[in-house]
Design a protein around this motif. Structure first.
Motif, PDB file in Angstrom:
ATOM      1  N   ASN A  22       5.707   2.206   6.699  1.00  0.00           N
ATOM      2  CA  ASN A  22       5.175   3.396   7.373  1.00  0.00           C
ATOM      3  C   ASN A  22       6.239   4.469   7.555  1.00  0.00           C
ATOM      4  OD1 ASN A  22       2.616   2.314   7.553  1.00  0.00           O
ATOM      5  ND2 ASN A  22       2.950   1.459   9.592  1.00  0.00           N
ATOM      6  N   THR A  23       7.488   4.079   7.734  1.00  0.00           N
ATOM      7  CA  THR A  23       8.564   5.061   7.882  1.00  0.00           C
ATOM      8  C   THR A  23       8.880   5.735   6.553  1.00  0.00           C
ATOM      9  OG1 THR A  23       9.506   3.776   9.689  1.00  0.00           O
ATOM     10  CG2 THR A  23      10.950   5.370   8.631  1.00  0.00           C
ATOM     11  N   VAL A  24       9.006   4.942   5.497  1.00  0.00           N
ATOM     12  CA  VAL A  24       9.383   5.489   4.189  1.00  0.00           C
ATOM     13  C   VAL A  24       8.271   6.374   3.612  1.00  0.00           C
ATOM     14  CG1 VAL A  24       9.892   4.867   1.785  1.00  0.00           C
ATOM     15  CG2 VAL A  24      11.012   3.648   3.659  1.00  0.00           C
ATOM     16  N   PHE A  25       7.043   5.921   3.715  1.00  0.00           N
ATOM     17  CA  PHE A  25       5.938   6.654   3.092  1.00  0.00           C
ATOM     18  C   PHE A  25       5.167   7.529   4.072  1.00  0.00           C
ATOM     19  CE2 PHE A  25       6.586   2.952   0.314  1.00  0.00           C
ATOM     20  CZ  PHE A  25       6.876   3.627  -0.860  1.00  0.00           C
ATOM     21  N   ASN A  26       5.669   7.685   5.280  1.00  0.00           N
ATOM     22  CA  ASN A  26       5.049   8.527   6.299  1.00  0.00           C
ATOM     23  C   ASN A  26       3.553   8.214   6.423  1.00  0.00           C
ATOM     24  OD1 ASN A  26       5.082  10.381   8.342  1.00  0.00           O
ATOM     25  ND2 ASN A  26       4.832  12.166   6.998  1.00  0.00           N
ATOM     26  N   ALA A  27       3.270   6.911   6.613  1.00  0.00           N
ATOM     27  CA  ALA A  27       1.884   6.456   6.693  1.00  0.00           C
ATOM     28  C   ALA A  27       1.668   5.728   8.015  1.00  0.00           C
ATOM     29  CB  ALA A  27       1.582   5.515   5.528  1.00  0.00           C
ATOM     30  N   THR A  28       0.425   5.312   8.234  1.00  0.00           N
ATOM     31  CA  THR A  28       0.104   4.507   9.411  1.00  0.00           C
ATOM     32  C   THR A  28      -0.736   3.319   8.963  1.00  0.00           C
ATOM     33  OG1 THR A  28      -1.881   5.822   9.843  1.00  0.00           O
ATOM     34  CG2 THR A  28       0.127   6.469  11.004  1.00  0.00           C
ATOM     35  N   GLY A  29      -0.715   2.268   9.760  1.00  0.00           N
ATOM     36  CA  GLY A  29      -1.505   1.091   9.440  1.00  0.00           C
ATOM     37  C   GLY A  29      -0.817   0.181   8.446  1.00  0.00           C
ATOM     38  N   THR A  30      -1.597  -0.720   7.855  1.00  0.00           N
ATOM     39  CA  THR A  30      -1.036  -1.672   6.891  1.00  0.00           C
ATOM     40  C   THR A  30      -1.143  -1.112   5.480  1.00  0.00           C
ATOM     41  OG1 THR A  30      -3.145  -2.814   6.726  1.00  0.00           O
ATOM     42  CG2 THR A  30      -1.577  -3.671   8.320  1.00  0.00           C
ATOM     43  N   PRO A  31      -0.155  -1.384   4.653  1.00  0.00           N
ATOM     44  CA  PRO A  31      -0.186  -0.884   3.272  1.00  0.00           C
ATOM     45  C   PRO A  31      -1.218  -1.639   2.433  1.00  0.00           C
ATOM     46  CG  PRO A  31       1.791  -2.184   3.654  1.00  0.00           C
ATOM     47  CD  PRO A  31       1.088  -2.070   4.960  1.00  0.00           C
ATOM     48  N   ASP A  32      -1.627  -1.020   1.306  1.00  0.00           N
ATOM     49  CA  ASP A  32      -2.545  -1.683   0.378  1.00  0.00           C
ATOM     50  C   ASP A  32      -1.865  -2.918  -0.199  1.00  0.00           C
ATOM     51  OD1 ASP A  32      -4.433   0.297   0.759  1.00  0.00           O
ATOM     52  OD2 ASP A  32      -3.717   1.509  -0.921  1.00  0.00           O
ATOM     53  N   GLY A  33      -2.591  -3.992  -0.333  1.00  0.00           N
ATOM     54  CA  GLY A  33      -2.047  -5.223  -0.881  1.00  0.00           C
ATOM     55  C   GLY A  33      -1.244  -6.028   0.127  1.00  0.00           C
ATOM     56  N   PHE A  34      -1.333  -5.673   1.392  1.00  0.00           N
ATOM     57  CA  PHE A  34      -0.555  -6.371   2.411  1.00  0.00           C
ATOM     58  C   PHE A  34      -1.000  -7.820   2.561  1.00  0.00           C
ATOM     59  CE2 PHE A  34       0.650  -7.391   6.826  1.00  0.00           C
ATOM     60  CZ  PHE A  34       2.002  -7.157   6.721  1.00  0.00           C
ATOM     61  N   GLU A  35      -2.248  -8.101   2.200  1.00  0.00           N
ATOM     62  CA  GLU A  35      -2.737  -9.479   2.307  1.00  0.00           C
ATOM     63  C   GLU A  35      -1.965 -10.426   1.385  1.00  0.00           C
ATOM     64  OE1 GLU A  35      -5.373  -7.026  -0.355  1.00  0.00           O
ATOM     65  OE2 GLU A  35      -4.779  -6.865   1.727  1.00  0.00           O
ATOM     66  N   TYR A  36      -1.468  -9.904   0.254  1.00  0.00           N
ATOM     67  CA  TYR A  36      -0.638 -10.731  -0.630  1.00  0.00           C
ATOM     68  C   TYR A  36       0.707 -11.052   0.028  1.00  0.00           C
ATOM     69  CZ  TYR A  36      -4.048  -9.408  -4.158  1.00  0.00           C
ATOM     70  OH  TYR A  36      -5.206  -9.218  -4.849  1.00  0.00           O
ATOM     71  N   ILE A  37       1.268 -10.042   0.669  1.00  0.00           N
ATOM     72  CA  ILE A  37       2.530 -10.245   1.385  1.00  0.00           C
ATOM     73  C   ILE A  37       2.318 -11.244   2.519  1.00  0.00           C
ATOM     74  CG2 ILE A  37       4.253  -9.130   2.863  1.00  0.00           C
ATOM     75  CD1 ILE A  37       3.852  -6.605   1.176  1.00  0.00           C
ATOM     76  N   LEU A  38       1.183 -11.140   3.195  1.00  0.00           N
ATOM     77  CA  LEU A  38       0.866 -12.050   4.293  1.00  0.00           C
ATOM     78  C   LEU A  38       0.767 -13.490   3.803  1.00  0.00           C
ATOM     79  CD1 LEU A  38       0.137 -12.086   7.323  1.00  0.00           C
ATOM     80  CD2 LEU A  38      -2.248 -11.860   6.652  1.00  0.00           C
TER      81      LEU A  38
END
Length: 97
Positions: A22-38
């Motif tokens: 969220n800091t690098v891409f100036n976004a909010t919430g969870t990134p796309d594909g976060f379920e794979y990381i999880l």
């Protein structure tokens, strides 16, 4: 006291991943594909814990070995040995010249 290694919180790296994204891409919430990381993080968390515990055990063993070596070197010296008591001269006759 301080400690070296990951914080003792399960899946703490997931918070770091979301915060960094969220800091690098100036976004909010969870990134796309976060379920794979999880899904992968569960296993990675076990590996990090294993590495942390192994490192703590190795360092504890080294400190114990070094402490034993120090004890061995002290045994051969005057350090750590009780000092010889001075001879009691209170009951002996003092000869004056």
């Amino acid at each position: 006291g301080g400690r070296a290694g990951p914080p003792p919180v399960p899946s703490a790296s997931l918070v770091l991943i979301i915060t960094a994204y969220n800091t690098v891409f100036n976004a909010t919430g969870t990134p796309d594909g976060f379920e794979y990381i999880l899904a992968i993080d569960w296993f990675m968390d076990r590996l990090r814990t294993t590495l942390n515990v192994t490192g703590d055990c190795v360092v504890s063993g080294l400190v114990a070995a070094w402490a034993a070596e120090d004890d061995d070197t002290l045994e051969g010296s005057d350090q750590g040995q009780p000092q010889k008591e001075l001879e009691d001269t209170s009951d002996k006759e003092v000869i004056e010249a």
